[in-house]
Every structure is written in structure tokens, then in C-alpha cells.
Write an enzyme that holds these catalytic residues in place. Structure first.
Site, PDB file in Angstrom:
ATOM      1  N   ASP A 102      25.884  43.448  31.100  1.00 16.03           N
ATOM      2  CA  ASP A 102      26.490  42.261  30.706  1.00 16.03           C
ATOM      3  C   ASP A 102      28.070  42.643  30.202  1.00 16.03           C
ATOM      4  O   ASP A 102      28.246  43.745  29.444  1.00 16.03           O
ATOM      5  CB  ASP A 102      26.068  41.476  29.794  1.00 16.03           C
ATOM      6  CG  ASP A 102      25.455  42.094  28.564  1.00 16.03           C
ATOM      7  OD1 ASP A 102      24.756  43.298  28.509  1.00 16.03           O
ATOM      8  OD2 ASP A 102      25.462  41.412  27.323  1.00 16.03           O
ATOM      9  N   GLU A 167      23.008  42.760  26.289  1.00 20.25           N
ATOM     10  CA  GLU A 167      23.180  43.376  24.875  1.00 20.25           C
ATOM     11  C   GLU A 167      24.227  42.939  23.987  1.00 20.25           C
ATOM     12  O   GLU A 167      24.153  42.801  22.741  1.00 20.25           O
ATOM     13  CB  GLU A 167      23.642  44.835  25.388  1.00 20.25           C
ATOM     14  CG  GLU A 167      23.912  45.880  24.109  1.00 20.25           C
ATOM     15  CD  GLU A 167      25.194  45.880  23.090  1.00 20.25           C
ATOM     16  OE1 GLU A 167      24.996  46.368  22.250  1.00 20.25           O
ATOM     17  OE2 GLU A 167      26.131  45.175  23.680  1.00 20.25           O
TER      18      GLU A 167
END
Lengths: 421, 421
Positions: A102, A167
Site C-alpha cells: 500500500d 501498513e
């Protein structure tokens, strides 16, 4: 040809291919919720290399009870994790290679010189959101892994490649992999460290402090008590606490850092009318947590500091400051300096770079804290890219660093997991 | 029967009638923009008493250029001013009787024990928005005026009764009357003073201060400069300025006031993210202005204080604090203590109340500042009702005070304007 020569040749032969691959990754805008397509491609690539691939959308309900769980999302639909395992022959140490897929939003487009998802290369750097944080690092792991497969090296320990989601929003992807049973003797996380080796990382959490006052008309402001003036006192107390916590933190890995574990007040909002004494002020901030303390200890210390204001000021006794913890928290992590993987990385860095690596603690957290604290998997952070570029417009990465660190990873993996002769 | 006895009898005979009239006034919710119906009734009543009545909607375009003009409104449609003149026979002093008809909004209904526009009477008090601020005061003026008419007293000086709009939003109603040519040798304004006599009133204006910083990530907050920490410095500077201004203000009329001309910071807003060092903080507040200083002098002093921060701190030199003046301002006003109307009010108060009046400066402004400064009409504020009730839920007024002060007004008007034998 020696292994040293072989990996150099492998990288040299495949350099353009891997640059194209990184560009393709960067061109997928894998913001939270938009990871599916790229994760699918990564899963296919790992399968083609012969790994056992696990591809799943985490189930929020299975994670919610975990003390480290935080997520702004209702579910993780279309946001799969990918884990590919290269099963070892037995013996040796297992190793998790963990990187998040991400990226943070691109922010204000006007501040970008180019399309934020271009992957354009200029002066040896690739530009785009996620180049440095952390698709460049992920690529370095993949190069090392694919070189091992390509050279028919058989490792004794398991090598577990993880491409995780979320994350940037608190680590739900890595937590889901932990809950699914993935653990190892150590983990390597190539977040942007500018090729410094980070065995200890700061955690952090967000706090919200509400300070009360007593309203009055501005013309007779002495009849009220300004929540703003009381906020100054609260702020001073937070700064005094920051100072005490950093005096106490005797860790030599923090020695070059001005404020190793800072307390930052990031927002303030108070009052509702220029002609009234403000009766409420709310401050929100980030609380840095030392690598060797727990979230619970750190929370208690801040709360106690603010509650002690009541000893000095009766107003605070009658109107105590409220402390809330909200949003994501990043778990701190600490790996012992005698950990053998650290020695291996250090040696391999020296052989490759002909200088000593910088070994340091970080002033930010990664998923490594969660692996260390909740999966019994000591995690070391070491990657290409620089934190200064992360989350900023015109994010970019030095391509050379990716290949240099891939070579160090290659040798380190073989030394840690051990290879069959 | 003496005049003293006659006025007492007039009030006693008409007390119930006037209480009913006040209730009717209170039941008109004359918030800004909703004054029409009640102003119409007042105009008709003044006409019935034989006054020359002027009834007009102010034209914003004619007011905009005036230095004292402030208004949130685009026009004053349906918000007429009413001025009724009882022409004097010649000689004597003229007097403006000025009161505003607009009321502030009723606020949170749940905090009212009763309908905010009930006009209910309990324990000698009438309740409702506008009772104390300032329909009760207006009624006291009207009683004095109507008693003079009723008793066939011929005044030498003109008596000018003004029921104006928009005092609560910056005074456009009184300004419109000034622009229309109304002025006099003095003015009486029965704002709620708890029957204290106020020859000097504080002005005030709103300021907005913008303080800059340099953003950075919270983990390396030492790389940034917190606009919040800089704001503390700005706040301290404002408080030091407040102290200096109040030390300098040697006016004995302020001697019982803790902070005669306060500086109040009412709102603060800064930063946008808990994990970033805030790069901007905005504070808004109210700046009290002494009776004997001009708006321009007061503005310059605050601006200079904040700009002097640049001498102490290079950061402020590179990132100066912005000061803006916004919203309404209330003009300060000062009437000389030797002004004969002040002496008359004082004597009449003593005769009626058998004690010395409190003569004091106020820590709030009224339309009186505008009359004094821009219409050459020294204005004294003296009324029933208490400031503490104004703008609050369950606003109310002691009915007795209205009639007591009406009697003082009656005698004072006759003494100031002089009567034909």
C-alpha cells in the site's frame, strides 16, 4: 564462477527487466483499497518461481480482538495479502521478507512535477508515489529471492516472502499474516532507511487531550478561566515529559538523534467566539514510544504526567484534563544487538560497500514492531530509499541502491537460511 | 400637586399599563431583520403623543464609507429606524434618548426555563430575551417622555426619541440616524448598567492573528518549527501588552475593575495532522479600547507589539505574524466628568434613591461611542437591567428599577432641556 560473481552477473543481466517491473508496480496506484490487481500479479510471479502462494483477503472479525489491531476500514475486500513460501530442505533458519504494497495518497497534485504514478526515470532515479515507500525495497527482496531460485540454490530454512496491505494505516496486513500463523526465526523489512541498518524502532500513537476552562464575556475575562492558558500549562508538561523520557533513554543507537522519542502536538482547536473566554481546547498529537517500552507503560506515563497537574493547580483537580488514545498506533520493536542476523547484514554490507554500515534506531515505526512483539520474529529494517522522500510530492528512489541492497540481501539470506551444498 | 408628586402618581396610575406594554414589546422577537412590526407600533405610539415621527429603512450605500460602519447585512430591508421629535420652544438644551430595539438570538432553547419571548412576570421580574437588553430601558425613556406630554410640560430644548436597529451587530442603526442629521447637546442611553452612571465606555474590536511555523514529520519534529510554540510567544506578548495598557490607564472610573481594557483570545485553530508539526495557527480575539483613545491608535499599538517580536526572534523576522481586524467594532466613548448632564443625573439619582450613584466606566461598548465621537453628542449610559443578564438564557429585569429610573429620567430631562413656566 563464484556465487559473488554469479549474483553480480544476474543483476547486471536483469537490471532493465527489474526497472521495468518496478515501473509497472509504481503505475498501479495501490492506495488503501486498491491493491488487488498488483497483488494478483505478484502472486502469479511468485507461483511461476515455484513458491507456495497464499492469497487471501483478511477477515476483520478475526483481527479485531488483537491488542495491536487498528484500522479505519470496515473490511478488507479487494485488498488481499500475498505470502509466497520457498520451503527449505530442513535445518537452517527461517526468514520472513516483509514489505507493504500500500502507498499513501499522492496529496496535492500541484506539488508534483510529473504524474505521481508515472514511474519515470531521470538521473538514475525513478519517480512516483511508492517508489521509496516501499516498492523499491520490495523489489530488492524479490531480486534476491528470484536469483536464489534461478541459480538453483536450495536453502535449508524456509524463506517467506510477504507482500502485505495496510501498513500505512496501522498494520492490519502484517497482523493478518501473523494471525494466519506466519512466523520465522527473523524478519527483514526493506522500508526506506537510506541503507542504514535499523534493529530498533520507535513506536508511536496518537493522543487527544481536552483541556477545560470557564467561559465569560471578553470584557470581563477575569471572571472566566481560559482553557487556552491552561493548555499552555498542559503543553509545557508534555514537553517536560518528552525531556525526561529522552534523558532516560540511554540507547547508543539513538545518540545522533536530537529528540529520539518526541512528543508532537500537531493540532489545536479551541473556543468558539472571539468575545468569549474559551471553555474548551482540544490538542491532538503523536507520542513517540521507545523500542524497549510497551504501549501500556508509555500510555500510563503520559496520563500520570497530565493528572499530576492536579497537585499544582486546584482548577485541574476540579476540571481534569481528558486523555484519549485514538487512530492508529505503531508498535515499537527492539532486536538485541547480538542477534546473528544483524551481524550477517553488517558483514555483508561491509563486503559489498567497503565501509561500515550505520546501525541506528529509527524515529518511526514499521510492521517490524508487530512481528517482533507479537510473532516472536525479530525484525530488522534495512532498505534503499530515504524517509525524507516518503509521503512527499516527487517521491523517488536511487535505482542503484535497489540493486546494491538486493545483492546484500542475496548473500545474507543464504548465510542466514544456509544452503545445501 | 408638585411635579415630584405628579410624576409619582403618573407612574403609579400607569404601572400596569406599562408592564403590559413591555410584555408586548418582548413578545415581538426583534432579532436582526425582524424589527418591522414593533418599530411600526412604536412609531404610531409616538405619533399619537404628538411627536414628529421619522420612520425609514437605512440605505447601506449611504453608510458604507463611514469609518465606524460595520454590518454583516446586505441591506436593512424591513428593519426601519424610528425617531420621534418633541420639538422644543427654543433655548434650553436638546437631548437624544437612544435605545436599540434589536435583540440577540435566544441561543440554546434548552437552557431557557420558559419561552424566551414570553414576557412572563415572576417575583417582580419580567423574563424574556430583550427585557434587560434593552427594552426595559427603552420603556423607562418612553415613560418619562409620555409623562412630560401628558402633563402638558413644554420643553425649551428638543427631545429626540430614537428606537434604532442593529446595535448588537455594530451600530448601523444609530449611524444611520447620525447620517440623517440627528444630533443634540447630549444623549442618554439606558443600556443595562444596573443603575450605575457610565460617562465613559470601553470600545472593542476583533482581531485575527496568524502565526507561522515550518512543518515536519512528528518523528523528527526538531526539523520543523511549531507554529503552536510560536503562538505561545504571541499570546504572552498580547498579555504583556494588556498589562501595559492597563497600567497606563489611570482613570479613577476604572478603579474597581480587575482588567479595565482586556485583551481576550477567544479562539485558536492550528495544524491539520497529529503527526505533523503545525505550520499555521490562527487566534481570534477581542481587543478592549480605552474611552480616551482612538481605534487607530489602539490598532497601531497592538500591531507594533507583535511586530516587535522580530527584534527578539529571527524566525518572526522571516515569518512575521499577520494581524487582521475583522467583524464589528464598537467605538469607545468618553464624556468629560464636568459635563452638566452628568451632574444633573447624579443629583436626580440622589434625590430619588437617597444614596450616591456609582459613577463608573464600562467594560463594554454601546452606540454611545458613536454619538460622542461622530455626532458631537456626548452620550451617557445609565439604565435599569444588568449586563450579567444580557445575552444569557433566562434574561430578565427588575420591574421596579424601570419605574425608578423613569422618574429620574423625567426630572433630568426637564432640568437639562428646561421647561417653559
Amino acid at each position: 564462477m563464484s556465487t559473488e560473481e554469479k549474483i553480480k552477473q544476474y543483476i547486471s543481466n536483469n537490471r532493465d527487466h527489474y526497472i521495468d517491473l518496478l515501473r509497472e508496480w509504481v503505475q498501479h496506484p495501490t492506495r488503501s483499497g486498491q491493491e488487488y490487481d498488483l497483488q494478483k500479479k505478484i502472486a502469479e510471479r511468485l507461483e511461476n518461481s515455484g513458491l507456495d502462494v497464499d492469497f487471501w483477503e483478511p477477515d476483520r472479525r478475526e483481527l479485531e480482538d488483537h491488542p495491536a489491531f487498528t484500522s479505519p476500514r470496515k473490511d478488507f475486500k479487494d485488498s488481499p495479502n500475498v505470502v509466497g513460501t520457498l520451503k527449505g530442505s530442513g535445518g537452517g533458519h527461517s526468514l520472513i521478507l516483509n514489505g507493504h504494497i500500500d502507498v499513501v495518497p499522492e496529496g496535492d497534485l500541484e506539488q508534483w512535477e510529473d504524474d505521481p504514478f508515472s514511474g519515470a526515470v531521470k538521473d538514475g532515479k525513478m519517480f512516483g508515489r511508492g517508489t521509496t515507500d516501499m516498492k523499491g525495497g520490495n523489489l530488492a527482496l524479490l531480486i534476491a529471492l528470484e536469483a536464489i531460485v534461478e541459480m538453483d540454490i536450495t536453502l535449508k530454512g524456509d524463506l517467506i516472502f510477504q507482500s502485505v496491505i495496510e501498513e500505512e494505516s496501522g498494520g492490519a496486513g502484517t497482523l493478518a499474516a501473523i494471525k494466519r500463523g506466519y512466523k520465522a526465526d527473523a524478519a527483514l523489512i526493506p522500508e526506506p532507511t537510506q541503507m542504514k541498518i535499523i534493529p530498533k524502532q520507535q513506536g508511536s500513537m496518537w493522543f487527544r487531550v481536552t483541556v477545560r476552562g470557564i467561559s465569560a464575556h471578553a470584557g470581563t475575562r477575569f471572571e472566566g478561566i481560559s482553557a487556552l492558558e491552561k493548555s499552555w500549562k498542559v503543553y509545557d508538561t508534555l514537553m517536560a515529559l518528552e525531556n525526561q523520557r529522552n534523558i532516560r533513554l540511554q540507547d547508543p543507537l539513538f545518540k545522533n538523534m536530537t529528540i529520539p522519542i518526541p512528543i508532537n502536538v500537531g493540532t489545536i482547536q479551541g473556543g468558539s467566539w472571539p468575545s468569549s473566554v474559551p471553555s474548551k481546547v482540544v490538542m491532538e498529537g503523536r507520542y513517540g514510544i521507545g523500542p524497549d517500552e510497551t504501549i501500556e507503560e508509555a500510555k500510563a506515563e503520559l496520563e500520570q504526567s497530565l493528572h499530576r497537574l492536579q497537585q499544582y493547580d486546584d482548577f485541574f483537580k476540579q476540571h481534569p484534563v481528558d486523555v484519549e488514545w485514538f487512530g492508529a498506533n505503531w508498535i515499537p520493536g527492539s532486536v538485541d544487538l547480538s542477534h546473528p542476523l544483524l551481524g550477517i547484514l553488517q558483514d555483508q554490507y561491509e563486503s559489498s560497500q567497503h565501509e561500515e554500515p550505520v546501525i541506528q534506531a529509527s524515529n518511526w515505526g514499521t510492521d517490524g514492531g508487530m512481528l517482533t512483539q507479537y510473532a516472536d520474529t525479530p525484525a530488522i529494517v534495512f532498505g534503499p530509499g530515504t524517509t525524507k522522500m516518503a509521503h512527499f510530492p516527487n517521491e523517488c528512489i536511487e535505482l542503484d541502491n535497489i540493486f546494491e541492497i538486493a545483492e546484500i540481501f542475496f548473500h545474507s539470506i543464504i548465510e542466514w537460511c544456509e544452503k545445501e551444498d
